[in-house]
Design an enzyme around this catalytic site. Sequence first.
Site, PDB file in Angstrom:
ATOM      1  N   ARG A 174      67.043 -88.202 -44.490  1.00  0.00           N
ATOM      2  CA  ARG A 174      67.370 -88.858 -45.763  1.00  0.00           C
ATOM      3  C   ARG A 174      66.802 -90.266 -45.887  1.00  0.00           C
ATOM      4  O   ARG A 174      66.180 -90.611 -46.898  1.00  0.00           O
ATOM      5  CB  ARG A 174      68.897 -88.989 -45.939  1.00  0.00           C
ATOM      6  CG  ARG A 174      69.572 -87.802 -46.518  1.00  0.00           C
ATOM      7  CD  ARG A 174      70.904 -87.635 -45.859  1.00  0.00           C
ATOM      8  NE  ARG A 174      70.680 -87.327 -44.457  1.00  0.00           N
ATOM      9  CZ  ARG A 174      70.463 -86.097 -44.006  1.00  0.00           C
ATOM     10  NH1 ARG A 174      70.538 -85.092 -44.813  1.00  0.00           N
ATOM     11  NH2 ARG A 174      70.194 -85.857 -42.732  1.00  0.00           N
ATOM     12  N   THR A 175      67.076 -91.117 -44.904  1.00  0.00           N
ATOM     13  CA  THR A 175      66.739 -92.531 -45.062  1.00  0.00           C
ATOM     14  C   THR A 175      65.224 -92.706 -45.138  1.00  0.00           C
ATOM     15  O   THR A 175      64.710 -93.383 -46.038  1.00  0.00           O
ATOM     16  CB  THR A 175      67.329 -93.344 -43.896  1.00  0.00           C
ATOM     17  OG1 THR A 175      68.690 -92.955 -43.719  1.00  0.00           O
ATOM     18  CG2 THR A 175      67.271 -94.825 -44.168  1.00  0.00           C
TER      19      THR A 175
ATOM     20  N   HIS B  84      73.836 -99.986 -41.112  1.00  0.00           N
ATOM     21  CA  HIS B  84      72.987 -99.130 -41.941  1.00  0.00           C
ATOM     22  C   HIS B  84      73.237 -99.575 -43.387  1.00  0.00           C
ATOM     23  O   HIS B  84      73.907 -98.894 -44.163  1.00  0.00           O
ATOM     24  CB  HIS B  84      73.392 -97.671 -41.717  1.00  0.00           C
ATOM     25  CG  HIS B  84      72.402 -96.656 -42.200  1.00  0.00           C
ATOM     26  ND1 HIS B  84      71.409 -96.939 -43.102  1.00  0.00           N
ATOM     27  CD2 HIS B  84      72.282 -95.334 -41.923  1.00  0.00           C
ATOM     28  CE1 HIS B  84      70.700 -95.831 -43.329  1.00  0.00           C
ATOM     29  NE2 HIS B  84      71.219 -94.855 -42.631  1.00  0.00           N
TER      30      HIS B  84
ATOM     31  N   LYS C 139      52.895 -97.805 -25.421  1.00  0.00           N
ATOM     32  CA  LYS C 139      51.947 -98.396 -24.453  1.00  0.00           C
ATOM     33  C   LYS C 139      52.410 -99.777 -24.030  1.00  0.00           C
ATOM     34  O   LYS C 139      51.653-100.532 -23.421  1.00  0.00           O
ATOM     35  CB  LYS C 139      50.558 -98.507 -25.088  1.00  0.00           C
ATOM     36  CG  LYS C 139      49.973 -97.210 -25.592  1.00  0.00           C
ATOM     37  CD  LYS C 139      48.589 -97.492 -26.177  1.00  0.00           C
ATOM     38  CE  LYS C 139      48.194 -96.449 -27.188  1.00  0.00           C
ATOM     39  NZ  LYS C 139      46.959 -96.822 -27.889  1.00  0.00           N
TER      40      LYS C 139
ATOM     41  N   ARG D 247      63.818 -98.125 -38.722  1.00  0.00           N
ATOM     42  CA  ARG D 247      64.984 -97.648 -37.960  1.00  0.00           C
ATOM     43  C   ARG D 247      64.624 -97.714 -36.483  1.00  0.00           C
ATOM     44  O   ARG D 247      63.512 -97.359 -36.081  1.00  0.00           O
ATOM     45  CB  ARG D 247      65.337 -96.203 -38.343  1.00  0.00           C
ATOM     46  CG  ARG D 247      66.428 -95.620 -37.455  1.00  0.00           C
ATOM     47  CD  ARG D 247      66.905 -94.266 -37.928  1.00  0.00           C
ATOM     48  NE  ARG D 247      67.700 -94.376 -39.130  1.00  0.00           N
ATOM     49  CZ  ARG D 247      68.348 -93.356 -39.695  1.00  0.00           C
ATOM     50  NH1 ARG D 247      68.278 -92.151 -39.147  1.00  0.00           N
ATOM     51  NH2 ARG D 247      69.067 -93.523 -40.783  1.00  0.00           N
TER      52      ARG D 247
HETATM   53  N1   CP Z   1      72.457 -90.716 -43.568  1.00  0.00           N
HETATM   54  C1   CP Z   1      71.368 -90.886 -42.801  1.00  0.00           C
HETATM   55  O1   CP Z   1      71.104 -91.976 -42.289  1.00  0.00           O
HETATM   56  O2   CP Z   1      70.625 -89.765 -42.659  1.00  0.00           O
HETATM   57  P1   CP Z   1      69.284 -89.662 -41.821  1.00  0.00           P
HETATM   58  O3   CP Z   1      69.635 -89.861 -40.374  1.00  0.00           O
HETATM   59  O4   CP Z   1      68.753 -88.271 -42.112  1.00  0.00           O
HETATM   60  O5   CP Z   1      68.365 -90.731 -42.304  1.00  0.00           O
END
Ligand code: CP
Length: 342
Positions: free
Chosen positions: A57-58, A135, A86, A107
Amino acid sequence: MQFAGSHIISVDQFERADIEAIFAVADRMEPYAHRRKITRVLDGAILGSMFFEPSTRTRVSFGCAFNLLGGHVRETTGFEHSAIAKGESLYDTARVISGYSDIITMRHPEPGSVTEFANASRVPVLNGGDGSNEHPSQALLDLYTIKLEMQGRGGGIDRIRIALIGDLRFGRTVHSLCKLLSLYRDIDVLLISPPELKMPGEIVATMREAGHSVTETENLAAHIGNVDIAYSTRLQEERFGSQEDADRYRGRFRLNHHFYTQHCDPNTVIMHPLPRDSRAVANELDNDLNDNPNLAIFRQADNGVLVRMALFAMVLEVVDQIDNDSRGVNWYTGSRFQKPAP
Ligand code: CP
């Protein structure tokens, strides 16, 4: 806050007025996110998308949001496809990628890593999740979903009753969401988790200081009957020391049709940041709820595009130009976007 040119690392950056400003821009994104209109406001801009942990999703919704504003996306996924494998530092990576991009989403499994990266970046960085820490864009889309779902029921965010269920220790989405809820008034927060997976004490303290009523329990059935929102979470098994450690908690809390009809108010909205773990040993949110009109999980995921478009537009300072030269779409778009249950 000053959005133009800023990193978005933590929800601690926001005041209530900032959240409301983001939601107002997100509302304006609806015709574009729902494929009725096209804008090219970010034509020529490049998003550097760097996801060093799995994501559906993110990563994809940040990318779609940028594309829907007319920009282009360049991606790196996983350490193994990056020069970090590396031995390259986050500092060097940030210096290099920020020369190639106008804005970066990232991320990373380590708490604080996105801040370290942002400190070296020459362009704004949006945190897509740093370990068990935060998040922020997920919390914004969760709160935006709560607003829309409660609006459909004649309410708002103030005075909601919300249950957060599952792994509250490692679940970064609930950490960020609780901090955002602390900007609102008179919220009843029910924290349902095993004692070992409780919400961090400092976040509980922040909510109490905000005047919220906070109850911590591990008894789901006894407490779930009186909430507006039941927000389930996945066991963050990737944050446990071993598979055996995680297995001790797997499947501890399960929401399914039978449980919902037995214990929940029939208007309770069901949320989950996703992914839900649908394996039989876990199954915290059963597929037999898929046709329940109060299941908001896919509306929640759809809302992520609107909120992330809003963040890009505000940080890159193009909000006033979104509707310039916009036009209708040429292709069949159908009616895939659901409204909240009345
Ligand atoms: N909700 C969420 O962070 O989903 P993903 O891990 O798929 O990005």
